[in-house]
Design an enzyme around this catalytic site. Sequence first.
Site, PDB file in Angstrom:
ATOM      1  N   LYS A 140      -1.881 -47.550  11.757  1.00  0.00           N
ATOM      2  CA  LYS A 140      -2.865 -46.511  12.092  1.00  0.00           C
ATOM      3  C   LYS A 140      -2.269 -45.485  13.035  1.00  0.00           C
ATOM      4  CE  LYS A 140      -7.460 -45.765  14.107  1.00  0.00           C
ATOM      5  NZ  LYS A 140      -8.730 -46.396  14.551  1.00  0.00           N
ATOM      6  N   HIS A 286       4.373 -55.208 -34.196  1.00  0.00           N
ATOM      7  CA  HIS A 286       3.152 -54.498 -33.810  1.00  0.00           C
ATOM      8  C   HIS A 286       2.045 -55.469 -33.401  1.00  0.00           C
ATOM      9  CE1 HIS A 286       5.029 -50.801 -34.982  1.00  0.00           C
ATOM     10  NE2 HIS A 286       5.190 -51.217 -36.230  1.00  0.00           N
TER      11      HIS A 286
END
Length: 531
Positions: A140, A286
């Site tokens: 912070k 696929h």
Amino acid sequence: MNTEKQIKSALISVYYKDGLDSIVLKLKDLGVTFYSTGGTQDFLETLGCAVLPVENLTSYPSILGGRVKTLHPKVFGGILARRDNAGDKAQLAEYEIPEIDLVIVDLYPFEATVASGAAEQDVIEKIDIGGISLIRAAAKNFKDVVIVASKQQYATLDSLLESKKGTTSIDDRKLFAREAFNTSSHYDSAIFNYFNQGESKTAAEKISVSNGSVLRYGENPHQKATFYQFNNTNNAATLANSQVLQGKELSYNNMLDADAAWKAASDAYHAVSNIKDKVAVSVVKHLNPCGLAVSNTAMKALELAWAGDPISAFGGILCFTATVEADVAKWLSDKFVEIIIAPAYSAEALEILAKKKNLRVLVTPIKPEITGEKLYRSINGGLLVQDEDEGLDTEYKPVTQKQFTPTQIDLAKFGTQAGKHLKSNAIALVSQTADGSYWLTGAGMGQPNRLDSLRWLTIPRFNLKEAAVIEQSVLISDAFFPFSDSVEVANEYNIKYIVQPGGSIRDEDVIKACDQFGIAMVFTGRRHFKH
């Protein structure tokens, strides 16, 4: 305004000390003041550092079995104080709180403790309180403080100390703060997911991913794509943890197909219990298995899987559940495949495969029958989450006059797993060879109705198989037959054994049609839609 800051003091409280000594010695040479406690203090002192114990700063000892060490205004005040705020500076002086310019933390290994199977109390004790608070406070106040939140950032700090001699820019500190919040948010996600289990589970998901790898492109060249590995998984047997031995970079489509091949081969392996020294092989194109087989050698399984659809196998992805030996590598030497996946490879096999420079060779263990993994899929503006379709079907309820033989039930168990991995509407036809091997001899998938899957895809593929006998083969549907028309088509081709989940309002009509044609049917009770 000058945003450069010189590190003059450091608070270090870490679980893992590996790789920290180089940093500490550089800080020592810069004349940095050290604050620490417990085992970290002892480590610093062995490196010849003078350390001010946190207990001396706070006038409180470590209490509650070490649960409370650094949680004190004299620690957090020195971290959170804004150096350009006169009021903050005055309060530091009033309460004799020293400024702390660098915080190095490495949190208790919560995830590793969970993964070890430790008892709940041991897991709870690995929830870091002081460390996570230090991380958030220092991050912070990144305008004034450098925060190193895990051992993964040790090397970055070490390099920075080497090049800038303890001076950091606002950009440096902001980068460390970003990584710190990444660490803390992931840590909290892991803790939440540990508690969010069982019947009382809330409708919330915490997914933590990081260290993304940018891929060349997505499903198509105009789409961007990134691969993220889940941090929350503790299962080493995942495709994401594969070791890549050779070949060019995996693409987005490669990863999807490899995952499908790995799951199909593994599930087929688990489904078969009556073949000694069994080996499963899948060939995927696929996302659909165009070949799948289980036999007593990798070579036999490969030949059967490839024969399942040799045209589609071109450019496919192969997965083996056993070591790939030289005979398999030689057989594949004149075949074009994109990827081979196996638990291991012989040295001779790797030497042969190395001649194909672009071929990707992956090492991955067999997928466990149950992983507990989730499936995630996005829609526009939302996320869908579901359980993986895992586990073997165990119920094969006879519903017709003609019954399955034990041999056909065993074949059905293999076939159900084959059908599960085909895109809906899916029909699988599976057969057994004279030596007892199982193979996928016909497959229809991805059609808007299952009649098309059966008539125009499954049967034409089966008709290419001279070694398969259709009357002894088993047909599997991934979902129920809504009408008796699928049974009528099956009868046209002399299919005598059908597996489906059941559950249609017209089940009785379907059963009557089977009895009329002398077809045996069983219900599994489990649907296997796959989109």
